[in-house]
Design a protein around this motif. Structure first.
Motif, mmCIF file in Angstrom:
data_model
loop_
_atom_site.group_PDB
_atom_site.id
_atom_site.type_symbol
_atom_site.label_atom_id
_atom_site.label_comp_id
_atom_site.label_asym_id
_atom_site.label_seq_id
_atom_site.Cartn_x
_atom_site.Cartn_y
_atom_site.Cartn_z
ATOM 1 N N GLY A 154 -2.864 -10.000 0.709
ATOM 2 C CA GLY A 154 -2.834 -10.184 -0.742
ATOM 3 C C GLY A 154 -3.235 -8.949 -1.532
ATOM 4 N N GLY A 155 -3.711 -7.906 -0.833
ATOM 5 C CA GLY A 155 -4.084 -6.680 -1.516
ATOM 6 C C GLY A 155 -5.486 -6.667 -2.082
ATOM 7 N N GLN A 156 -6.267 -7.733 -1.827
ATOM 8 C CA GLN A 156 -7.658 -7.739 -2.308
ATOM 9 C C GLN A 156 -8.523 -6.754 -1.521
ATOM 10 O OE1 GLN A 156 -5.906 -10.491 -1.726
ATOM 11 N NE2 GLN A 156 -6.237 -12.032 -3.319
ATOM 12 N N VAL A 157 -8.111 -6.452 -0.288
ATOM 13 C CA VAL A 157 -8.807 -5.481 0.558
ATOM 14 C C VAL A 157 -7.764 -4.457 1.007
ATOM 15 C CG1 VAL A 157 -10.307 -5.160 2.568
ATOM 16 C CG2 VAL A 157 -10.358 -7.313 1.326
ATOM 17 N N ASP A 158 -8.194 -3.199 1.141
ATOM 18 C CA ASP A 158 -7.249 -2.110 1.394
ATOM 19 C C ASP A 158 -6.687 -2.052 2.811
ATOM 20 O OD1 ASP A 158 -7.441 -0.947 -1.225
ATOM 21 O OD2 ASP A 158 -9.414 -0.166 -0.660
ATOM 22 N N SER A 208 0.825 -1.207 0.000
ATOM 23 C CA SER A 208 0.000 0.000 0.000
ATOM 24 C C SER A 208 0.862 1.262 0.000
ATOM 25 C CB SER A 208 -0.915 0.019 1.224
ATOM 26 O OG SER A 208 -1.584 1.264 1.355
ATOM 27 N N TYR A 234 -15.956 -10.928 6.804
ATOM 28 C CA TYR A 234 -15.538 -12.307 6.564
ATOM 29 C C TYR A 234 -16.052 -13.175 7.707
ATOM 30 C CZ TYR A 234 -12.219 -10.778 2.945
ATOM 31 O OH TYR A 234 -11.651 -10.269 1.805
ATOM 32 N N SER A 274 -11.642 -0.115 1.083
ATOM 33 C CA SER A 274 -12.309 -1.296 1.646
ATOM 34 C C SER A 274 -11.610 -1.713 2.931
ATOM 35 C CB SER A 274 -12.279 -2.449 0.633
ATOM 36 O OG SER A 274 -10.950 -2.733 0.232
ATOM 37 N N ASP A 279 -6.617 -11.783 2.899
ATOM 38 C CA ASP A 279 -7.002 -10.962 1.750
ATOM 39 C C ASP A 279 -6.423 -9.551 1.839
ATOM 40 O OD1 ASP A 279 -8.266 -13.000 0.499
ATOM 41 O OD2 ASP A 279 -10.290 -12.158 0.595
#
Length: 327
Positions: free
Chosen positions: A200-204, A136, A188, A158, A197
């Motif tokens: 992994g960068g799927q969520v901020d 990030s 979740y 997110s 997640d």
């Protein structure tokens, strides 16, 4: 004749009044005490209960048996405890969710978090850490707020959580409420998949305890932005508090406490409090609490009651402002 009848009646009333006192003086009688945990095995509340139960049983000279009754953010087990006899043989592991947030989150709750219980002991409070993926661009809380404002049209950054109404979710909502910045909540089923997640960068971003995010901060997979407590964490001395980072007055901890059904006699509550505080004060338990990312507490039952009332009022405002409903 009438006088003798009145004397007999007075004696009977007097004997009846003495009975509860006599019962209290013999508590516990060897009958097992049920320690209700309103969450499944393995979580913080269950783990703390197992840390407390054995030495508490030894101190009282009677077994303390843990019973897990999970469901609805702690509401199912809490309702069972609220209906239990107020005789000192049922205690409950209450949390910020079950005893401060749920009353505003759920349309119907089968207990009143304040009126249905007698506060016994605060075990401790665990500050949360706001983290972002190592990839990030955000380095500070100001960066996070600015990035979320820039994405306001898409709902903001997110933010993952282990579920609606959990303390990580509510920390995000409190930050949104105080800063006026929008975030998109991504719930979740547990912290495990949520943190993966985020890594992994799927969520901020996400909030969670040091128990959950600490290892990933140490490995460099997550970057800590700020902590939710009013003072910095011993384990993360270089990470500012959210208040220090610009949101004055922000203070939140995911707390754990022990309650008994309302009406439990004061001498029993006092004995339970004293014995639990002795256990919490031992070096072994202090180390365990700090390992969970929790700050041990020495609140009296009265102080816990006042703190709980303030927490109920605070989270009622946040839930209302955010328009949150339980799933």
């Amino acid at each position: 004749m009438q006088r003798r009848t009145l004397i007999r009646s007075s004696l009977a009333v007097g004997a009846a009044a003495v009975l509860p006192v006599a019962a209290q003086s013999t508590w516990p009688t060897g009958k097992a005490i049920t320690y209700l945990v309103p969450f499944p095995p393995g979580g913080n509340t269950d783990t703390l209960a197992r840390v407390i139960a054995q030495p508490l049983g030894q101190a009282l000279g009677t077994p303390v048996v843990i019973e897990n009754k999970g469901g609805a953010g702690g509401s199912v087990g809490s309702a069972l405890a609220a209906r239990a006899p107020a005789d000192g043989y049922t205690i409950l592991g209450g949390t910020i969710s079950s005893h401060a947030i749920n009353v505003s989150l759920y349309a119907k709750l089968d207990y009143d978090p304040i009126k249905s219980f007698t506060p016994v002991a605060m075990l401790g409070s665990g500050p949360l850490v706001l983290v972002v993926p190592a990839s990030s661009p955000c380095k500070t809380l100001s960066d996070v707020l600015a990035a979320s404002r820039a994405k306001a049209g898409a709902g903001g950054l997110s933010s993952a959580s282990p579920g609606t109404g959990t303390s990580p979710h509510m920390a995000m909502e409190l930050l949104a409420h105080q800063s006026g910045v929008k975030f998109t909540h991504v719930p979740y089923k547990g912290s495990g998949p949520a943190v993966q997640d985020v890594i992994g960068g799927q969520v901020d971003m996400m909030f969670d305890t040091t128990l959950i995010v600490g290892p990933h901060i140490q490995s460099g997979k997550l970057r800590p932005i700020a902590v939710t407590s009013s003072s910095r964490l011993e384990s993360l001395p270089d990470v500012p508090t959210i208040a220090e980072a610009g949101q004055k007055g922000f203070d939140m901890g995911s707390w754990q406490a022990v309650f008994a059904p309302a009406g439990t006699p004061r001498p029993i509550v006092a004995r339970l409090h004293a014995e639990i505080m002795k256990i919490v004060a031992t070096p072994e338990v202090q180390a365990r609490l700090k390992g969970f990312g929790m700050l041990p507490s020495a609140m009296t039952p009265a102080e816990l009651g006042e703190y709980q009332k303030a927490e109920v009022a605070k989270w009622a405002q946040v839930v209302k402002a955010a328009g949150i409903k339980a799933e």
